[in-house]
Enzyme design. Structure first.
Site, mmCIF file in Angstrom:
data_model
loop_
_atom_site.group_PDB
_atom_site.id
_atom_site.type_symbol
_atom_site.label_atom_id
_atom_site.label_comp_id
_atom_site.label_asym_id
_atom_site.label_seq_id
_atom_site.Cartn_x
_atom_site.Cartn_y
_atom_site.Cartn_z
ATOM 1 N N GLY A 1 0.843 -1.187 0.000
ATOM 2 C CA GLY A 1 0.000 0.000 0.000
ATOM 3 C C GLY A 1 0.878 1.236 0.000
ATOM 4 O O GLY A 1 2.052 1.172 0.385
ATOM 5 N N GLN B 1 3.334 9.872 1.363
ATOM 6 C CA GLN B 1 4.599 9.122 1.354
ATOM 7 C C GLN B 1 5.461 9.446 0.134
ATOM 8 O O GLN B 1 6.653 9.168 0.138
ATOM 9 C CB GLN B 1 4.327 7.609 1.397
ATOM 10 C CG GLN B 1 3.704 7.152 2.711
ATOM 11 C CD GLN B 1 3.520 5.654 2.732
ATOM 12 O OE1 GLN B 1 2.530 5.150 2.234
ATOM 13 N NE2 GLN B 1 4.480 4.932 3.289
ATOM 14 N N CYS C 1 5.954 -0.191 7.427
ATOM 15 C CA CYS C 1 5.597 0.994 6.646
ATOM 16 C C CYS C 1 6.792 1.367 5.786
ATOM 17 O O CYS C 1 7.923 1.408 6.281
ATOM 18 C CB CYS C 1 5.229 2.140 7.577
ATOM 19 S SG CYS C 1 4.791 3.663 6.708
ATOM 20 N N LEU C 2 6.537 1.655 4.529
ATOM 21 C CA LEU C 2 7.611 2.047 3.614
ATOM 22 C C LEU C 2 8.318 3.315 4.104
ATOM 23 O O LEU C 2 9.458 3.572 3.737
ATOM 24 C CB LEU C 2 7.042 2.293 2.217
ATOM 25 C CG LEU C 2 6.459 1.059 1.513
ATOM 26 C CD1 LEU C 2 5.634 1.476 0.301
ATOM 27 C CD2 LEU C 2 7.580 0.103 1.100
ATOM 28 N N HIS D 1 -4.465 1.692 7.563
ATOM 29 C CA HIS D 1 -3.085 2.205 7.619
ATOM 30 C C HIS D 1 -2.928 3.390 6.652
ATOM 31 O O HIS D 1 -2.368 4.430 7.017
ATOM 32 C CB HIS D 1 -2.126 1.054 7.267
ATOM 33 C CG HIS D 1 -0.678 1.412 7.255
ATOM 34 N ND1 HIS D 1 0.235 0.844 8.128
ATOM 35 C CD2 HIS D 1 0.052 2.257 6.468
ATOM 36 C CE1 HIS D 1 1.441 1.335 7.874
ATOM 37 N NE2 HIS D 1 1.358 2.181 6.865
ATOM 38 N N GLU D 2 -3.437 3.223 5.416
ATOM 39 C CA GLU D 2 -3.251 4.279 4.405
ATOM 40 C C GLU D 2 -4.087 5.518 4.742
ATOM 41 O O GLU D 2 -3.631 6.653 4.544
ATOM 42 C CB GLU D 2 -3.613 3.771 3.006
ATOM 43 C CG GLU D 2 -2.841 2.537 2.525
ATOM 44 C CD GLU D 2 -1.342 2.603 2.734
ATOM 45 O OE1 GLU D 2 -0.770 3.709 2.756
ATOM 46 O OE2 GLU D 2 -0.734 1.520 2.889
ATOM 47 N N HIS E 1 -2.338 7.560 7.160
ATOM 48 C CA HIS E 1 -1.301 8.395 6.537
ATOM 49 C C HIS E 1 -1.885 9.736 6.085
ATOM 50 O O HIS E 1 -1.225 10.772 6.180
ATOM 51 C CB HIS E 1 -0.712 7.701 5.300
ATOM 52 C CG HIS E 1 0.470 6.821 5.582
ATOM 53 N ND1 HIS E 1 1.627 7.281 6.167
ATOM 54 C CD2 HIS E 1 0.686 5.507 5.326
ATOM 55 C CE1 HIS E 1 2.502 6.280 6.275
ATOM 56 N NE2 HIS E 1 1.960 5.191 5.771
#
Ligand code: NI
Length: 202
Positions: free
Chosen positions: A46, A51, A89-90, A131-132, A135
């Site tokens: 995702g 990000q 997480c990226l 999660h997204e 963000h």
């Protein structure tokens, strides 16, 4: 299409509430396409627009072959929770922890053509949507931890190992970004940590 650079912890854009997309423009098409390509490039499950440095309410996902994007997502969550699962997480490379998430969620929004989107999700897909969407509100999964898990994650973040992992990840990704322009051949062996080792990178 282009592979975009991924912002990491400490970048203020990750702590900013992203704006609603007011109008579908060619720039929004481009953003969605670039985010899908970037997510694939880093083997992410995702990706949210902040990000990649864009404070707009857009995310992409790719969970067990279910791939897509949502613009201006709004979630309606179940009241109960699913079993805690590891998340990564990226934007916080090398850190993973079990996170509490709602069992089911329905996301509503629009797609890149302005058409309404509505998706029901449970399990990892529901986790990803939560999660997204976090963000987009400037929230990271580490903010959702409590007790020992929180202490462990904060200790790991303060350690020199995190700094080293973060730097390595940034350099590796820079190589990948360059490879999209034909400058860094052979970067296939420099991929992100495969799914599993650090939970899903979202
Ligand atoms: Ni993330």
């Amino acid at each position: 299409m282009a592979v975009l650079g991924i912002r990491t912890l400490g970048d203020p854009v990750l702590r900013t509430r992203a704006e609603e997309v007011a109008q579908i423009t060619p720039a929004v098409h481009q953003l969605v396409d670039d985010m899908l390509e970037t997510m694939e490039d880093v083997h992410g499950a995702g990706l949210a627009a902040p990000q990649v440095g864009v404070a707009q309410r857009v995310f992409t996902f790719n969970i067990d072959g279910v791939k897509g994007h949502v613009i201006n997502p709004v979630l309606v969550n179940s009241e109960d929770h699913q079993p805690d699962e590891q998340e990564g997480c990226l934007s916080v490379p090398g850190i993973a922890a079990p996170v509490r998430r709602f069992r089911r969620t329905t996301v509503r929004g629009i797609d890149r053509d302005g058409r309404p989107v509505e998706l029901d999700a449970e399990g990892m897909l529901a986790r990803c949507f939560q999660h997204e969407t976090d963000h987009l509100d400037g929230i990271l999964f580490i903010d959702r931890l409590s007790g020992d898990e929180r202490r462990k994650a904060l200790r790991a973040l303060r350690s020199g190992e995190y700094d080293a992992a973060e730097r390595q990840t940034r350099e590796r990704r820079a190589g990948t970004v360059a490879s999209a322009f034909g400058k860094a051949p052979g970067s296939d062996d420099q991929r992100e940590t495969p799914r599993g080792a650090f939970g899903q990178a979202l």
